[in-house]
Scaffold this motif. Structure first.
Motif, mmCIF file in Angstrom:
data_model
loop_
_atom_site.group_PDB
_atom_site.id
_atom_site.type_symbol
_atom_site.label_atom_id
_atom_site.label_comp_id
_atom_site.label_asym_id
_atom_site.label_seq_id
_atom_site.Cartn_x
_atom_site.Cartn_y
_atom_site.Cartn_z
ATOM 1 N N UNK A 3 -37.957 52.683 -34.779
ATOM 2 C CA UNK A 3 -36.918 52.465 -35.676
ATOM 3 C C UNK A 3 -36.462 51.186 -35.340
ATOM 4 N N UNK A 4 -36.250 50.399 -36.554
ATOM 5 C CA UNK A 4 -36.164 48.790 -36.273
ATOM 6 C C UNK A 4 -34.770 48.517 -36.785
ATOM 7 N N UNK A 5 -34.190 49.132 -37.850
ATOM 8 C CA UNK A 5 -32.728 48.872 -38.131
ATOM 9 C C UNK A 5 -32.256 49.851 -39.050
ATOM 10 N N UNK A 6 -30.878 49.923 -39.486
ATOM 11 C CA UNK A 6 -30.431 50.743 -40.475
ATOM 12 C C UNK A 6 -29.932 49.880 -41.526
ATOM 13 N N UNK A 7 -29.743 50.181 -42.760
ATOM 14 C CA UNK A 7 -29.022 49.767 -44.069
ATOM 15 C C UNK A 7 -28.309 50.781 -44.482
ATOM 16 N N UNK A 8 -27.037 50.349 -44.961
ATOM 17 C CA UNK A 8 -26.283 51.274 -45.353
ATOM 18 C C UNK A 8 -26.142 51.246 -46.887
ATOM 19 N N UNK A 9 -26.117 52.419 -47.592
ATOM 20 C CA UNK A 9 -26.173 52.474 -49.174
ATOM 21 C C UNK A 9 -24.699 53.139 -49.617
ATOM 22 N N UNK A 15 -27.945 56.369 -45.721
ATOM 23 C CA UNK A 15 -28.481 55.555 -44.531
ATOM 24 C C UNK A 15 -29.970 55.284 -44.746
ATOM 25 N N UNK A 16 -30.277 53.859 -44.879
ATOM 26 C CA UNK A 16 -31.711 53.678 -44.959
ATOM 27 C C UNK A 16 -32.143 53.223 -43.489
ATOM 28 N N UNK A 17 -33.454 54.136 -43.328
ATOM 29 C CA UNK A 17 -34.130 53.626 -42.209
ATOM 30 C C UNK A 17 -35.199 52.869 -42.209
ATOM 31 N N UNK A 18 -35.263 51.323 -41.607
ATOM 32 C CA UNK A 18 -36.358 50.840 -41.517
ATOM 33 C C UNK A 18 -37.223 50.540 -40.379
ATOM 34 N N UNK A 19 -38.421 51.392 -40.350
ATOM 35 C CA UNK A 19 -39.141 51.628 -39.275
ATOM 36 C C UNK A 19 -40.520 51.136 -39.513
ATOM 37 N N UNK A 20 -41.212 50.837 -38.133
ATOM 38 C CA UNK A 20 -42.603 50.447 -38.073
ATOM 39 C C UNK A 20 -43.463 51.583 -37.846
ATOM 40 N N UNK A 21 -44.559 51.872 -38.427
ATOM 41 C CA UNK A 21 -45.650 52.661 -38.216
ATOM 42 C C UNK A 21 -47.031 52.243 -38.670
ATOM 43 N N UNK A 22 -47.887 52.077 -37.623
ATOM 44 C CA UNK A 22 -49.187 51.329 -37.838
ATOM 45 C C UNK A 22 -49.354 50.185 -38.243
ATOM 46 N N UNK A 23 -48.228 49.490 -37.681
ATOM 47 C CA UNK A 23 -48.349 47.971 -37.868
ATOM 48 C C UNK A 23 -47.507 47.717 -39.044
#
Length: 388
Positions: A3-9, A15-23
């Motif tokens: 998990x990199x960061x949260x964004x609010x809608x 709540x939007x989850x920004x995450x890293x997967x497989x680069x």
């Protein structure tokens, strides 16, 4: 996954989850459509943690704070009163539709003059003119939330995809055999759906311009890849709208009724009655809890999606109502009428809060920006008006 960061809608709450997967950087959303100021943040947090492995214990307090912020936003009273800001002589022939980008900094207009124009909201200056259609440009849309592409649908039986930054035409979608009357992007902005008077909808690939599918049996926009022929109305369907998660569809018809349908099964779950003339427009609020209907009988209605009951009837226009929409928070309803006015209503009480006057011919298009603090109205008097 990291998990990199949260964004609010805010609209609808999520709540939007920004995450890293497989680069690769990816996003997923936690939709909180049933959130109210009375919801227990601790209980909701526990539910989210059960279903979302990215929300670890170390992130729990942060998510709880976001839930509280969303509740605070919901609790804010909307007392905004709109004032006329600017009139734009947008086209040499009447307008057909207006649409905002997500930020509200730009909007687009379609017209009988065969063009679509892109405008800067703050200055009222024209940014681009999209030329190429050979007949009325009737349906228009930004690919929100991105806002970098525009789709236009025309009575010339084609749709076009444009670069919102330069005005360049990327693709022309050919295949319909009659006028295109509505269109929409899917949420991922990978597809454009077009609906035509030829009783079909088509899906087009944004990247290649190829036709992906033809969906027969519909006369309005299709926002879901899995659709059904919705049989039940005894008159022509005037509009179709999906709720936020595309689980329900509402249709308005010339048979004076609206119907609610399950999107997956295609089953009709309710018929919403009460109007005395044709239903000309329908829409969900962003939470999917309410449906608003506009009719040629000069009234609008707000229905509960859960009980299917009419909650309020909006009475006051002196002519047919051709367009209706909710404000992003869902507390207000905006209507456009042939009586040359637009009206702002309280969605719960049905009280008319404000009459927007000044157009010299019927108003057939009205829209809020994402924040709900700007309105644009479009009229057959060849102008659109900006209200702050």
């Amino acid at each position: 996954m990291k998990l990199k960061r949260f964004l609010l809608r805010y609209y609808p709450p999520g709540i939007i989850l920004e995450y890293e997967k497989g680069g690769c950087l990816r996003t997923k959303s936690i939709d909180l459509l049933d959130l109210t100021p009375e919801t227990s943040p601790d209980e909701l947090l526990a539910e989210i943690q059960q279903s979302e492995p990215l929300i670890t214990e170390s992130r729990a307090d942060q998510v709880k704070q976001l839930i509280v912020r969303l509740q605070q936003k919901q609790g804010q009273q909307d007392h905004h009163r709109f004032c006329f800001f600017k009139e734009l002589k947008a086209h040499i022939l009447p307008l057909t539709n207006v649409a905002f980008d997500k930020s509200g900094s730009r909007f687009i207009t379609g017209s009988y003059d065969r063009t679509c124009r892109v405008w800067d909201t703050a200055s009222g200056s024209e940014l681009h003119m999209l030329e190429g259609h050979r007949n009325v440009v009737y349906a228009i849309a930004f690919n929100n939330p991105y806002g970098d592409k525009i789709a236009t649908g025309s009575f010339d039986k084609t749709a076009k995809l444009w670069c919102a930054e330069t005005g360049k035409c990327f693709h022309t979608f050919r295949g319909h055999t009659a006028e295109i009357v509505c269109l929409a992007f899917n949420p991922q902005s990978t597809l454009v759906a077009t609906g035509s008077m030829d009783a079909s909808a088509k899906l087009w690939d944004v990247e290649t311009g190829d036709e992906v599918a033809t969906l027969t049996g519909h006369t309005a926009e299709v926002l879901s890849l899995r659709v059904h022929t919705l049989i039940g109305h005894s008159g022509e369907i005037s509009n179709v709208h999906f709720n936020w998660d595309c689980s329900l569809i509402v249709t308005g018809s010339m048979d004076k009724t609206c119907k609610l349908w399950e999107a997956v099964s295609g089953e009709c779950v309710a018929t919403l009655t009460g109007h005395k003339e044709e239903v000309l427009d329908v829409c969900f609020d962003l939470s999917g809890q309410l449906v608003a209907t506009a009719s040629a009988d000069g009234t609008a209605r707000v229905f509960s999606v859960n009980t299917h009951q009419c909650l309020v009837t909006l009475e006051g226009h002196d002519g047919e109502i051709s367009k209706i929409c909710f404000s992003p928070p869902g507390s207000r309803v905006l209507t456009a009428s042939s009586d040359r006015t637009a009206r702002l209503w309280d969605a719960r009480s049905g009280v008319c809060l404000q009459v927007l006057e000044g157009h010299t011919d019927e108003i057939f298009s009205c829209v809020f920006n994402y924040e709900g603090d700007t309105i644009i109205t479009g009229s057959k008097d060849n102008t659109c008006r900006i209200w702050y």
